[in-house]
Motif scaffolding. Structure first.
Motif, mmCIF file in Angstrom:
data_model
loop_
_atom_site.group_PDB
_atom_site.id
_atom_site.type_symbol
_atom_site.label_atom_id
_atom_site.label_comp_id
_atom_site.label_asym_id
_atom_site.label_seq_id
_atom_site.Cartn_x
_atom_site.Cartn_y
_atom_site.Cartn_z
ATOM 1 N N ALA A 230 -3.706 -6.106 -7.951
ATOM 2 C CA ALA A 230 -3.883 -6.449 -6.530
ATOM 3 C C ALA A 230 -3.126 -5.483 -5.621
ATOM 4 C CB ALA A 230 -3.405 -7.878 -6.276
ATOM 5 N N THR A 231 -1.989 -4.994 -6.087
ATOM 6 C CA THR A 231 -1.124 -4.182 -5.231
ATOM 7 C C THR A 231 -1.282 -2.682 -5.474
ATOM 8 O OG1 THR A 231 0.569 -4.633 -6.873
ATOM 9 C CG2 THR A 231 0.635 -5.944 -4.860
ATOM 10 N N LYS A 232 -2.414 -2.311 -6.093
ATOM 11 C CA LYS A 232 -2.614 -0.874 -6.317
ATOM 12 C C LYS A 232 -2.785 -0.148 -4.976
ATOM 13 C CE LYS A 232 -5.474 2.444 -8.750
ATOM 14 N NZ LYS A 232 -6.834 2.685 -9.228
ATOM 15 N N ALA A 233 -3.603 -0.709 -4.089
ATOM 16 C CA ALA A 233 -3.873 -0.050 -2.805
ATOM 17 C C ALA A 233 -3.348 -0.847 -1.618
ATOM 18 C CB ALA A 233 -5.375 0.187 -2.653
ATOM 19 N N ILE A 234 -2.774 -2.018 -1.872
ATOM 20 C CA ILE A 234 -2.261 -2.869 -0.786
ATOM 21 C C ILE A 234 -0.782 -3.141 -1.048
ATOM 22 C CG2 ILE A 234 -2.399 -5.165 0.289
ATOM 23 C CD1 ILE A 234 -5.252 -5.329 -0.631
ATOM 24 N N PRO A 235 0.068 -2.978 -0.036
ATOM 25 C CA PRO A 235 1.476 -3.320 -0.264
ATOM 26 C C PRO A 235 1.609 -4.797 -0.623
ATOM 27 C CG PRO A 235 1.177 -2.243 1.878
ATOM 28 C CD PRO A 235 -0.193 -2.508 1.335
ATOM 29 N N LYS A 236 2.530 -5.118 -1.534
ATOM 30 C CA LYS A 236 2.674 -6.533 -1.924
ATOM 31 C C LYS A 236 3.070 -7.382 -0.719
ATOM 32 C CE LYS A 236 7.427 -6.181 -3.516
ATOM 33 N NZ LYS A 236 8.485 -6.536 -4.410
#
Ligand code: G1P
Length: 299
Positions: free
Chosen positions: A26-32
């Motif tokens: 989920a956090t590959k392209a979105i900051p956690k």
């Protein structure tokens, strides 16, 4: 300065450079920090808590791939024009608006630990006390009584350095910074006590208590000078806890027990728990979510 000669807390540092590997992909392209709990990203909860406590300037310690956090707190002309054109109210965007000049970003070029991330803000902090928020830790207080608000109220009376703490089962202490608590201060209903020692990620045997640092701090600017020469600690990282431990004895240090709930949104389980808990009390959703949960549980 207030009547006790204490400088107000006007600045807050949000270390948001972490990779968020526990939430991949989920956090590959979105900051956690942009993962939403219901309809607000995690970072928004921390920013709301800061503003409720009267903090004006927000300092994000970012890294590569974290641009969405800054976008979130910027004006979105196309979106707003489109919404306005459709006769929609823009009220929902209110929490994302920051006074010009009150959002600062600093890049932490290399991930060297929390202490290093905080040190990256030294030029912007200057000679003022400041708050720190670890956004993974979601702190939910009663309306108008968030964790930082409670801390600022204590700070305005005692000054110095304050850390929010909470109890965890003894076997969990090794994941956190742990305090050695001293005497409780009079006049705070047992919620504020001295800190006589701090250890980052101790073994269960070496832990001085089961009171952990829960991701909210008010610190004096001198910590920046201590961090300057800080050696690597637990996990081979420059630890904020180690720098604070070295300040004990030279400056007042107090622990504040937060009256409210805490969710560890750095873990998947904590994230689900937070989502469920907040959905179950959401004014528009609570009844439906309760019915849904009962149906899913076959109750
Ligand atoms: C950090 C701090 C630790 C604190 C924890 C709270 O650890 O170093 O003292 O107890 O946050 O979540 P991290 O979670 O970055 O390993």
């Amino acid at each position: 300065m207030n009547t006790h000669g204490i400088k107000p807390v006007r600045k807050a540092v949000f270390p948001v450079a972490g990779l968020g590997t526990r939430f991949l992909p989920a956090t590959k392209a979105i900051p956690k920090e942009m993962l939403p709990i219901i309809d607000r990203p995690l970072i928004q909860y921390a920013v709301d808590e800061a503003r409720e406590a009267g903090i004006e300037q927000l300092i994000f310690i970012t890294g590569r791939g974290k641009a969405a956090i800054v976008e979130h707190f910027d004006t979105a002309y196309e979106l707003e024009a489109t919404m306005a054109g459709r006769g929609k109210t823009l009220e929902v965007l209110e929490p994302t608006r920051i006074q010009p000049g009150n959002l600062v970003t600093v890049r932490q070029q290399v991930p060297m630990g929390l202490g290093h991330a905080i040190w990256c803000a030294r030029a912007i902090i200057g000679n003022e006390p400041f708050a720190i928020f670890l956004p993974d830790e979601l702190m939910i207080g009663a309306p108008g009584a968030g964790c930082m608000k409670q801390m600022v109220e204590a700070y305005n009376r005692v000054g110095g350095n304050l850390i929010s703490v909470l109890e965890v089962p003894r076997e969990e202490v090794s994941s956190y910074g742990v305090i050695a608590p001293g005497a409780a201060l009079d006049g705070f209903g047992g919620l504020v006590s001295e800190v006589t020692g701090l250890i980052e990620k101790p073994t269960v045997e070496a832990a001085p208590s089961n009171l952990i640092i829960s991701g909210r701090y008010i610190l004096q600017p001198e910590v920046m000078r201590v961090l300057e020469g800080q050696e690597k600690g637990a996990g081979g990282e420059i630890q904020l806890t180690d720098a604070m431990a070295r300040m004990i004895g030279t400056q007042p240090f107090h622990a504040v027990t937060f009256e409210g709930r805490r969710f560890d949104c750095g873990s998947k389980l904590g994230f689900v728990e937070a989502t469920l808990a907040l959905a179950l009390e959401h004014p528009e959703m609570a009844a439906d979510v309760r019915a849904m949960a009962q149906r899913l549980l076959g109750a």
